[in-house]
Write an enzyme that holds these catalytic residues in place. Structure first.
Site, PDB file in Angstrom:
ATOM      1  N   HIS A  64       3.286 -29.967 -19.616  1.00  0.00           N
ATOM      2  CA  HIS A  64       4.389 -30.882 -19.190  1.00  0.00           C
ATOM      3  C   HIS A  64       4.315 -30.387 -17.454  1.00  0.00           C
ATOM      4  O   HIS A  64       4.596 -29.112 -17.002  1.00  0.00           O
ATOM      5  CB  HIS A  64       5.683 -30.702 -19.852  1.00  0.00           C
ATOM      6  CG  HIS A  64       5.886 -31.220 -20.800  1.00  0.00           C
ATOM      7  ND1 HIS A  64       6.592 -30.641 -21.872  1.00  0.00           N
ATOM      8  CD2 HIS A  64       5.276 -32.339 -21.340  1.00  0.00           C
ATOM      9  CE1 HIS A  64       6.565 -31.586 -22.914  1.00  0.00           C
ATOM     10  NE2 HIS A  64       5.949 -32.468 -22.569  1.00  0.00           N
ATOM     11  N   ALA A  65       3.876 -31.369 -16.565  1.00  0.00           N
ATOM     12  CA  ALA A  65       3.817 -31.161 -15.372  1.00  0.00           C
ATOM     13  C   ALA A  65       4.868 -30.456 -14.555  1.00  0.00           C
ATOM     14  O   ALA A  65       4.559 -29.603 -13.674  1.00  0.00           O
ATOM     15  CB  ALA A  65       3.312 -32.553 -14.280  1.00  0.00           C
ATOM     16  N   ARG A  66       6.174 -30.669 -14.968  1.00  0.00           N
ATOM     17  CA  ARG A  66       7.161 -29.989 -14.077  1.00  0.00           C
ATOM     18  C   ARG A  66       7.537 -28.532 -14.379  1.00  0.00           C
ATOM     19  O   ARG A  66       8.403 -27.765 -13.808  1.00  0.00           O
ATOM     20  CB  ARG A  66       8.625 -30.764 -14.004  1.00  0.00           C
ATOM     21  CG  ARG A  66       8.945 -30.963 -15.552  1.00  0.00           C
ATOM     22  CD  ARG A  66      10.405 -31.951 -15.527  1.00  0.00           C
ATOM     23  NE  ARG A  66      10.721 -31.962 -16.709  1.00  0.00           N
ATOM     24  CZ  ARG A  66      11.828 -32.774 -17.178  1.00  0.00           C
ATOM     25  NH1 ARG A  66      12.225 -33.729 -16.362  1.00  0.00           N
ATOM     26  NH2 ARG A  66      12.273 -32.863 -18.300  1.00  0.00           N
ATOM     27  N   GLU A  67       6.747 -28.006 -15.647  1.00  0.00           N
ATOM     28  CA  GLU A  67       7.270 -26.636 -15.758  1.00  0.00           C
ATOM     29  C   GLU A  67       6.346 -25.747 -15.289  1.00  0.00           C
ATOM     30  O   GLU A  67       5.345 -25.218 -16.020  1.00  0.00           O
ATOM     31  CB  GLU A  67       7.244 -26.644 -17.511  1.00  0.00           C
ATOM     32  CG  GLU A  67       7.966 -27.849 -18.169  1.00  0.00           C
ATOM     33  CD  GLU A  67       7.702 -28.129 -19.546  1.00  0.00           C
ATOM     34  OE1 GLU A  67       7.095 -27.496 -20.199  1.00  0.00           O
ATOM     35  OE2 GLU A  67       8.454 -29.328 -20.079  1.00  0.00           O
ATOM     36  N   ARG A  85      -3.608   2.582  -9.980  1.00  0.00           N
ATOM     37  CA  ARG A  85      -3.723   3.801  -9.274  1.00  0.00           C
ATOM     38  C   ARG A  85      -3.779   4.901 -10.259  1.00  0.00           C
ATOM     39  O   ARG A  85      -4.542   6.083 -10.391  1.00  0.00           O
ATOM     40  CB  ARG A  85      -2.617   4.184  -8.241  1.00  0.00           C
ATOM     41  CG  ARG A  85      -2.631   5.739  -7.815  1.00  0.00           C
ATOM     42  CD  ARG A  85      -1.433   5.725  -6.852  1.00  0.00           C
ATOM     43  NE  ARG A  85      -1.251   7.123  -6.485  1.00  0.00           N
ATOM     44  CZ  ARG A  85      -1.826   7.591  -5.225  1.00  0.00           C
ATOM     45  NH1 ARG A  85      -2.760   7.121  -4.576  1.00  0.00           N
ATOM     46  NH2 ARG A  85      -1.663   8.974  -5.010  1.00  0.00           N
ATOM     47  N   ASN A 102      -3.325  13.057  -9.358  1.00  0.00           N
ATOM     48  CA  ASN A 102      -3.338  13.784  -8.034  1.00  0.00           C
ATOM     49  C   ASN A 102      -1.974  14.506  -7.753  1.00  0.00           C
ATOM     50  O   ASN A 102      -1.765  14.830  -6.688  1.00  0.00           O
ATOM     51  CB  ASN A 102      -4.055  13.051  -6.707  1.00  0.00           C
ATOM     52  CG  ASN A 102      -4.766  14.038  -6.100  1.00  0.00           C
ATOM     53  OD1 ASN A 102      -5.248  15.278  -6.462  1.00  0.00           O
ATOM     54  ND2 ASN A 102      -4.909  13.874  -4.741  1.00  0.00           N
ATOM     55  N   HIS A 155     -11.742  10.569  -2.411  1.00  0.00           N
ATOM     56  CA  HIS A 155     -10.752   9.243  -2.606  1.00  0.00           C
ATOM     57  C   HIS A 155     -10.903   8.141  -1.478  1.00  0.00           C
ATOM     58  O   HIS A 155     -11.796   8.346  -0.650  1.00  0.00           O
ATOM     59  CB  HIS A 155      -9.512   9.680  -2.340  1.00  0.00           C
ATOM     60  CG  HIS A 155      -8.810  10.685  -3.411  1.00  0.00           C
ATOM     61  ND1 HIS A 155      -7.894  10.516  -3.993  1.00  0.00           N
ATOM     62  CD2 HIS A 155      -9.078  12.184  -3.770  1.00  0.00           C
ATOM     63  CE1 HIS A 155      -7.608  11.473  -5.106  1.00  0.00           C
ATOM     64  NE2 HIS A 155      -8.228  12.433  -4.698  1.00  0.00           N
ATOM     65  N   SER A 156      -9.921   7.193  -1.514  1.00  0.00           N
ATOM     66  CA  SER A 156     -10.174   6.308  -0.361  1.00  0.00           C
ATOM     67  C   SER A 156      -8.785   5.526  -0.253  1.00  0.00           C
ATOM     68  O   SER A 156      -7.950   5.794  -1.288  1.00  0.00           O
ATOM     69  CB  SER A 156     -11.081   5.265  -0.704  1.00  0.00           C
ATOM     70  OG  SER A 156     -10.693   4.147  -1.525  1.00  0.00           O
ATOM     71  N   GLU A 229     -11.390  11.339   2.305  1.00  0.00           N
ATOM     72  CA  GLU A 229     -10.804   9.917   2.152  1.00  0.00           C
ATOM     73  C   GLU A 229     -12.055   9.028   2.711  1.00  0.00           C
ATOM     74  O   GLU A 229     -12.116   8.910   4.091  1.00  0.00           O
ATOM     75  CB  GLU A 229      -9.510   9.667   2.866  1.00  0.00           C
ATOM     76  CG  GLU A 229      -8.434  10.565   2.145  1.00  0.00           C
ATOM     77  CD  GLU A 229      -7.758   9.644   0.891  1.00  0.00           C
ATOM     78  OE1 GLU A 229      -8.110   8.543   0.459  1.00  0.00           O
ATOM     79  OE2 GLU A 229      -6.691  10.335   0.538  1.00  0.00           O
TER      80      GLU A 229
HETATM   81  O1  0X9 Z   1      -2.034  11.064  -2.020  1.00  0.00           O
HETATM   82  C1  0X9 Z   1      -3.182  11.189  -2.568  1.00  0.00           C
HETATM   83  O2  0X9 Z   1      -3.173  11.760  -3.648  1.00  0.00           O
HETATM   84  C2  0X9 Z   1      -4.576  11.344  -1.402  1.00  0.00           C
HETATM   85  N1  0X9 Z   1      -4.557  10.034  -0.977  1.00  0.00           N
HETATM   86  S1  0X9 Z   1      -4.733   8.618  -1.737  1.00  0.00           S
HETATM   87  O3  0X9 Z   1      -4.485   7.587  -0.689  1.00  0.00           O
HETATM   88  N2  0X9 Z   1      -6.435   8.499  -2.086  1.00  0.00           N
HETATM   89  O4  0X9 Z   1      -4.052   8.466  -2.978  1.00  0.00           O
HETATM   90  C3  0X9 Z   1      -4.302  12.570  -0.550  1.00  0.00           C
HETATM   91  C4  0X9 Z   1      -4.697  13.765  -1.257  1.00  0.00           C
HETATM   92  C5  0X9 Z   1      -4.396  14.811  -0.301  1.00  0.00           C
HETATM   93  N3  0X9 Z   1      -4.463  16.216  -1.075  1.00  0.00           N
HETATM   94  C6  0X9 Z   1      -3.371  16.368  -1.825  1.00  0.00           C
HETATM   95  N4  0X9 Z   1      -2.308  15.599  -1.787  1.00  0.00           N
HETATM   96  N5  0X9 Z   1      -3.289  17.770  -2.399  1.00  0.00           N
HETATM   97 ZN    ZN Z   2      -6.604   8.608  -4.061  1.00  0.00          ZN
END
Ligand code: 0X9
Ligand code: ZN
Length: 267
Positions: A64-67, A85, A102, A155-156, A229
């Site tokens: 049904h188009a309007r839903e 995460r 972490n 990490h990034s 990072e």
């Molecule tokens: O927040 C974190 O765990 C890390 N950055 S992230 O954006 N990859 O999540 C940084 C970790 C730095 N070290 C500790 N917090 N011990």
């Molecule tokens: Zn991280």
């Protein structure tokens, strides 16, 4: 709010189908099954984990188009959370999944900069090393702490070379040596790919974040403890395109080599 929390035009949905099938080609197939009265293509998105499917469940949305909420559900159903995460643990009868691994190490566990609430992205878990993944790493590193001379965790993103502490704004007793080594690592990266990485102690450079693996390893006696990072600085963020894998790895390798060299000189 996310893509899935909005309504989309037919044109957007066709585009979304192509993208989602391209990104998850291991699990998704798009099958053409005919066309509408107005000659628009009709597709089935097939979710299949194994090569030979045994049985299936059919779901359709939008008869049904309007839903509008109905096709929104079909998109939601297919959508994978690329920005997940945490770990995948469950917590009693909470609907929220996972612990920030972490924040789960035994280093000022669950202090300021971590959350005691299951639904938060920085949830510290019910107790230190509650996550099997964290416990396994901690046990291995603990069992080999006398031969492990450096602990490096990747990490990034943000392009940083971080060292303890992140659980306090105070300087560690090796601050000056770690700072000069982090600077050398950043310089090596600059030489390799011309990218700028910023060196610094965690809490002072980004934020207070207790329960991290680097601080835990440092307090265990592994002096050369770093969080790197990787790329980028926000253009693509966590969705770094594949063409940046090689240069990122080359620059990270140059940083690791710099740390390794310093470790060797100080054995
Ligand atoms: O927040 C974190 O765990 C890390 N950055 S992230 O954006 N990859 O999540 C940084 C970790 C730095 N070290 C500790 N917090 N011990
Ligand atoms: Zn991280």
């Amino acid at each position: 709010s996310s893509y899935y929390e909005n309504y989309h035009s037919m044109k957007e949905i066709y585009h979304w189908m192509e993208e989602v099938v391209r990104v998850h080609s291991d699990l998704l197939r798009k099958i053409y099954i005919g066309s509408s009265y107005e000659k628009r293509p009709l597709y089935v998105l097939k979710v299949q984990l194994q090569e030979i499917p045994k049985s299936a469940i059919w779901i359709d949305c939008g008869i049904h188009a309007r839903e509008w909420i109905s096709p929104a559900f079909c998109l939601w159903f297919i959508g994978h959370n690329r920005l997940w995460r945490k770990s995948r643990s469950s917590h009693g009868n909470s609907k929220c999944i996972g612990t920030d691994m972490n924040r789960n190490f035994d280093a000022h566990w669950c202090g300021k900069g971590a959350s005691p609430y299951e639904c938060q992205e920085t949830y510290c878990g019910p107790y230190p090393e509650s996550e099997p993944e964290v416990k396994a790493v901690a046990r291995f590193v603990r069992d080999h702490k006398d031969i492990i001379k450096a602990y490096i965790t990747m990490h990034s993103y943000s392009q940083l070379v971080l060292f303890p502490y992140s659980y306090t704004m105070d300087k560690s007793k090796d601050h000056d040596e770690l700072e000069s080594l982090a600077k050398k690592a950043a310089t090596a990266i600059k030489r390799t790919t011309k990218k700028t990485y910023t060196p610094g102690a965690g809490a002072q450079t980004i934020y207070l974040a207790p329960g991290g693996s680097d601080d835990w390893a440092y307090d265990l006696g592994i002096k050369y403890s770093f969080t790197i990072e990787l790329r980028d600085t926000g253009t693509y963020g966590f969705l770094l395109p594949p063409r940046e894998i090689k240069p990122t790895c080359l620059e990270a390798l140059s940083a690791v080599k710099e740390i390794a060299q310093h470790v060797l000189q100080n054995l």
